[in-house]
Motif scaffolding. Structure first.
Motif, short mmCIF file in Angstrom:
data_model
loop_
_atom_site.label_atom_id
_atom_site.label_comp_id
_atom_site.label_asym_id
_atom_site.label_seq_id
_atom_site.Cartn_x
_atom_site.Cartn_y
_atom_site.Cartn_z
N TRP A 47 34.66 13.88 43.94
CA TRP A 47 34.96 15.07 44.74
C TRP A 47 33.70 15.62 45.78
O TRP A 47 33.74 16.10 46.81
CB TRP A 47 35.49 16.19 43.98
N ASN A 48 32.44 15.25 45.27
CA ASN A 48 31.18 15.80 45.98
C ASN A 48 30.52 14.89 46.68
O ASN A 48 29.68 15.00 47.52
CB ASN A 48 30.28 16.42 45.03
N LEU A 49 30.83 13.41 46.54
CA LEU A 49 30.14 12.30 47.27
C LEU A 49 31.21 11.55 48.13
O LEU A 49 30.97 11.41 49.45
CB LEU A 49 29.20 11.23 46.39
N MET A 50 31.95 10.94 47.41
CA MET A 50 32.78 10.09 47.90
C MET A 50 33.82 10.51 48.89
O MET A 50 33.75 9.94 50.06
CB MET A 50 33.72 9.28 46.81
N LEU A 51 34.52 11.60 48.76
CA LEU A 51 35.24 12.29 49.90
C LEU A 51 34.53 12.79 51.10
O LEU A 51 35.12 12.78 52.04
CB LEU A 51 35.88 13.48 49.31
#
Length: 72
Positions: A47-51
């Motif tokens: 939720w905080n890096l990949m997206l």
């Protein structure tokens, strides 16, 4: 509790240890509290890096090191 599976389209899931071969701390195909912690860390990273399109500090290629291959 949670299971950790190292995924590849070409190889069946294998038991072993991740990310340090033979040491772990995550046991592949084993239910454990440590795998649950790993699941929660991956949820945060998703939720905080990949997206956001940020790079992860992990090797993108499947690695067989640390996996127990079935005997023939």
């Amino acid at each position: 509790m949670a299971y950790l599976i190292d995924f590849s389209y070409d190889t069946e899931p294998l038991p072993g240890k991740f990310p340090f071969p033979g040491l772990g701390p995550f046991g592949l195909l084993e239910e454990s509290q440590m795998n649950y912690v790993g699941k929660m860390m991956f949820k945060w990273a998703y939720w905080n890096l990949m997206l956001k399109g940020l790079a992860l500090p992990l090797e993108p290629r499947f690695n067989i090191a640390g996996k127990m291959l079935p005997s023939i």
